[in-house]
Scaffold this motif. Sequence first.
Motif, mmCIF file in Angstrom:
data_model
loop_
_atom_site.group_PDB
_atom_site.id
_atom_site.type_symbol
_atom_site.label_atom_id
_atom_site.label_comp_id
_atom_site.label_asym_id
_atom_site.label_seq_id
_atom_site.Cartn_x
_atom_site.Cartn_y
_atom_site.Cartn_z
ATOM 1 N N ASP A 176 0.814 -1.212 0.000
ATOM 2 C CA ASP A 176 0.000 0.000 0.000
ATOM 3 C C ASP A 176 0.853 1.271 0.000
ATOM 4 O OD1 ASP A 176 -2.332 -1.451 -0.017
ATOM 5 O OD2 ASP A 176 -2.584 -1.429 2.156
ATOM 6 N N GLN A 177 1.996 1.231 0.676
ATOM 7 C CA GLN A 177 2.821 2.433 0.827
ATOM 8 C C GLN A 177 3.698 2.722 -0.380
ATOM 9 O OE1 GLN A 177 4.920 3.045 4.627
ATOM 10 N NE2 GLN A 177 3.767 1.315 5.445
ATOM 11 N N LEU A 178 4.164 1.676 -1.060
ATOM 12 C CA LEU A 178 5.178 1.861 -2.095
ATOM 13 C C LEU A 178 4.578 2.276 -3.428
ATOM 14 C CD1 LEU A 178 7.345 -1.260 -1.240
ATOM 15 C CD2 LEU A 178 8.020 1.127 -0.922
ATOM 16 N N PRO A 179 5.296 3.087 -4.203
ATOM 17 C CA PRO A 179 4.835 3.436 -5.552
ATOM 18 C C PRO A 179 4.730 2.198 -6.428
ATOM 19 C CG PRO A 179 6.675 4.828 -4.855
ATOM 20 C CD PRO A 179 6.565 3.739 -3.842
ATOM 21 N N ASP A 180 3.856 2.244 -7.415
ATOM 22 C CA ASP A 180 3.620 1.088 -8.277
ATOM 23 C C ASP A 180 4.869 0.652 -9.035
ATOM 24 O OD1 ASP A 180 1.054 1.353 -7.399
ATOM 25 O OD2 ASP A 180 0.241 2.126 -9.275
ATOM 26 N N ASP A 181 5.777 1.588 -9.313
ATOM 27 C CA ASP A 181 6.966 1.250 -10.097
ATOM 28 C C ASP A 181 8.040 0.524 -9.291
ATOM 29 O OD1 ASP A 181 6.405 2.171 -12.772
ATOM 30 O OD2 ASP A 181 6.442 4.207 -11.976
ATOM 31 N N VAL A 182 7.852 0.375 -7.995
ATOM 32 C CA VAL A 182 8.787 -0.406 -7.187
ATOM 33 C C VAL A 182 8.502 -1.891 -7.410
ATOM 34 C CG1 VAL A 182 9.501 -1.005 -4.838
ATOM 35 C CG2 VAL A 182 9.111 1.389 -5.452
ATOM 36 N N SER A 183 9.531 -2.667 -7.724
ATOM 37 C CA SER A 183 9.372 -4.116 -7.943
ATOM 38 C C SER A 183 9.450 -4.841 -6.604
ATOM 39 C CB SER A 183 10.455 -4.631 -8.895
ATOM 40 O OG SER A 183 10.362 -3.996 -10.153
ATOM 41 N N LEU A 184 8.671 -5.904 -6.465
ATOM 42 C CA LEU A 184 8.556 -6.619 -5.195
ATOM 43 C C LEU A 184 8.992 -8.075 -5.360
ATOM 44 C CD1 LEU A 184 5.053 -5.256 -4.088
ATOM 45 C CD2 LEU A 184 7.314 -4.250 -3.681
ATOM 46 N N ALA A 185 9.912 -8.520 -4.501
ATOM 47 C CA ALA A 185 10.408 -9.899 -4.534
ATOM 48 C C ALA A 185 9.855 -10.661 -3.341
ATOM 49 C CB ALA A 185 11.935 -9.912 -4.523
ATOM 50 N N PHE A 186 9.230 -11.809 -3.612
ATOM 51 C CA PHE A 186 8.580 -12.601 -2.570
ATOM 52 C C PHE A 186 9.381 -13.865 -2.271
ATOM 53 C CE2 PHE A 186 5.270 -9.853 -4.025
ATOM 54 C CZ PHE A 186 4.437 -9.673 -2.938
ATOM 55 N N ALA A 187 9.581 -14.126 -0.973
ATOM 56 C CA ALA A 187 10.195 -15.381 -0.548
ATOM 57 C C ALA A 187 9.216 -16.519 -0.791
ATOM 58 C CB ALA A 187 10.578 -15.302 0.920
ATOM 59 N N PRO A 188 9.703 -17.738 -1.048
ATOM 60 C CA PRO A 188 8.801 -18.836 -1.424
ATOM 61 C C PRO A 188 8.173 -19.571 -0.247
ATOM 62 C CG PRO A 188 11.069 -19.569 -1.565
ATOM 63 C CD PRO A 188 11.119 -18.117 -1.173
ATOM 64 N N TYR A 189 8.273 -19.040 0.968
ATOM 65 C CA TYR A 189 7.854 -19.803 2.146
ATOM 66 C C TYR A 189 6.612 -19.257 2.839
ATOM 67 C CZ TYR A 189 12.748 -21.000 1.418
ATOM 68 O OH TYR A 189 13.942 -21.362 0.848
ATOM 69 N N GLY A 190 6.062 -18.149 2.395
ATOM 70 C CA GLY A 190 4.907 -17.575 3.066
ATOM 71 C C GLY A 190 3.668 -18.451 2.952
ATOM 72 N N LYS A 191 2.827 -18.434 3.993
ATOM 73 C CA LYS A 191 1.601 -19.229 3.991
ATOM 74 C C LYS A 191 0.469 -18.533 3.252
ATOM 75 C CE LYS A 191 2.635 -21.597 8.350
ATOM 76 N NZ LYS A 191 2.164 -21.878 9.738
ATOM 77 N N THR A 192 0.611 -17.230 2.990
ATOM 78 C CA THR A 192 -0.469 -16.478 2.336
ATOM 79 C C THR A 192 0.039 -15.831 1.049
ATOM 80 O OG1 THR A 192 0.043 -14.514 3.670
ATOM 81 C CG2 THR A 192 -1.627 -16.017 4.525
ATOM 82 N N LEU A 193 0.892 -16.522 0.326
ATOM 83 C CA LEU A 193 1.464 -15.955 -0.890
ATOM 84 C C LEU A 193 0.394 -15.642 -1.930
ATOM 85 C CD1 LEU A 193 4.729 -18.067 -1.302
ATOM 86 C CD2 LEU A 193 4.567 -15.619 -0.853
ATOM 87 N N ALA A 194 -0.636 -16.466 -2.016
ATOM 88 C CA ALA A 194 -1.704 -16.194 -2.983
ATOM 89 C C ALA A 194 -2.323 -14.829 -2.718
ATOM 90 C CB ALA A 194 -2.770 -17.287 -2.912
ATOM 91 N N THR A 195 -2.491 -14.491 -1.450
ATOM 92 C CA THR A 195 -3.086 -13.210 -1.090
ATOM 93 C C THR A 195 -2.141 -12.052 -1.353
ATOM 94 O OG1 THR A 195 -4.437 -14.241 0.631
ATOM 95 C CG2 THR A 195 -4.069 -11.875 0.817
ATOM 96 N N THR A 196 -0.916 -12.166 -0.849
ATOM 97 C CA THR A 196 0.003 -11.032 -0.933
ATOM 98 C C THR A 196 0.468 -10.778 -2.363
ATOM 99 O OG1 THR A 196 1.770 -12.568 -0.261
ATOM 100 C CG2 THR A 196 0.799 -11.188 1.449
ATOM 101 N N VAL A 197 0.744 -11.831 -3.121
ATOM 102 C CA VAL A 197 1.178 -11.642 -4.506
ATOM 103 C C VAL A 197 0.036 -11.061 -5.344
ATOM 104 C CG1 VAL A 197 1.957 -12.813 -6.596
ATOM 105 C CG2 VAL A 197 2.949 -13.421 -4.391
ATOM 106 N N ALA A 198 -1.180 -11.564 -5.136
ATOM 107 C CA ALA A 198 -2.319 -11.017 -5.873
ATOM 108 C C ALA A 198 -2.536 -9.551 -5.539
ATOM 109 C CB ALA A 198 -3.581 -11.825 -5.556
ATOM 110 N N ALA A 199 -2.348 -9.192 -4.265
ATOM 111 C CA ALA A 199 -2.500 -7.789 -3.874
ATOM 112 C C ALA A 199 -1.441 -6.926 -4.535
ATOM 113 C CB ALA A 199 -2.413 -7.664 -2.352
ATOM 114 N N ALA A 200 -0.216 -7.439 -4.620
ATOM 115 C CA ALA A 200 0.867 -6.682 -5.253
ATOM 116 C C ALA A 200 0.586 -6.461 -6.734
ATOM 117 C CB ALA A 200 2.189 -7.416 -5.061
ATOM 118 N N ARG A 201 0.179 -7.501 -7.428
ATOM 119 C CA ARG A 201 -0.022 -7.389 -8.871
ATOM 120 C C ARG A 201 -1.263 -6.574 -9.202
ATOM 121 N NH1 ARG A 201 -0.193 -12.276 -12.148
ATOM 122 N NH2 ARG A 201 0.227 -10.735 -13.755
#
Length: 374
Positions: A176-201
């Motif tokens: 929510d805080q970062l500008p859209d042009d900032v790229s986000l790298a996700f670790a492969p171990y989160g339990k809610t990756l479907a939620t957080t990655v979908a929110a990012a994209r």
Amino acid sequence: MANDLSTPLTGRKRKPGQRPHLPIARILFGVLTLIAVAFVLRLVLTDDPNGGWPSAEVAITSTRNGNQIANEVSTGPVTITADPQQYPADGSAPPDAEAHASGSAVAGLPDAFGALPDLSEETSDGPIPRIATTGLTPFAAYARPAQAAASSGKPMVAIIVTGLGINEQGSLEAIDQLPDDVSLAFAPYGKTLATTVAAARSGGHEVLLEIPLEPFDFPQNDPGPQTLLTGEPPRANLDKLFWLMSRFGGYVGVINNMGARFTASAADFSPIMEELGARGLGYVDDGSSNRSLAPQLASGNKVPFSRADAMIDSNPSRQAILEALASLEAKALENGQAIGIVSALPISINAIAQWSRELEDKGIALVPASALMK
């Protein structure tokens, strides 16, 4: 004395001042028996599955934000059909294939996994990226467009935030805080990756997958489960790579987590880079090792590649972060572009958000990492 010894026990009289003899063992046995009987009666006669212990019911509320797409993905299953104009059922090339190949974003929603159907291949671990039958690559499909910034002639800076996805609430706040042009790298171990990655994209960010690679001091310094190791058969490391790639979808490429030993070994690193090239993914080297063979291997396998110029919050203090960002600006002014890596610490996120608002006034364009990957 003789009379005392010959007197029967039952008829023996207490001498004056002698204490009475109590049957202590019998008394204790009787008390324990009464306690046991009372306990059994309570179990039988009381209809209470909690055994009399106090209990309370508390409503638990989700920490997930109100992002509609993220919530739909997380509650799945969700079936979303690809646009027939972009992905014809007969497998023919879409009319705008050239536009996609040039890096423009793909319209429409991804499936529940986060990937477009024609860019996904099923494996025993789950779906992993692939190049579409039309030749469209995941790198081109999922990259955030940056043509305007690239054609402006301004120096360009890209920021990659790493370590997202482990803490759901912290990740959503960073998105929510970062500008859209900032790229986000996700670790492969989160339990809610479907939620957080979908929110990012859905928020406009392009995403990367972090892959753990062996450092020199492994296992004392362990980047996590499924770490790719030197000296193992290529098939074993590829199996780990497939597991990592199946954690979520929709990413333009991968970025290493540690890996100084692994990236310096051509025999071990080559099959991995070859696989990334065959699947149309990019690779970002975090710049932590001068011995990394990533530039040569990426070039040989036609993998979109870039190397980070600075670790912004190696000293996680606000003043040190702002100074590192000023150095990144100077590098961009000198070379025309620069990439900075920052971890998902709250102090780092706040500093990046504030710094980005002032960047345009300095004549520098903030762009996604894919815009600086060749």
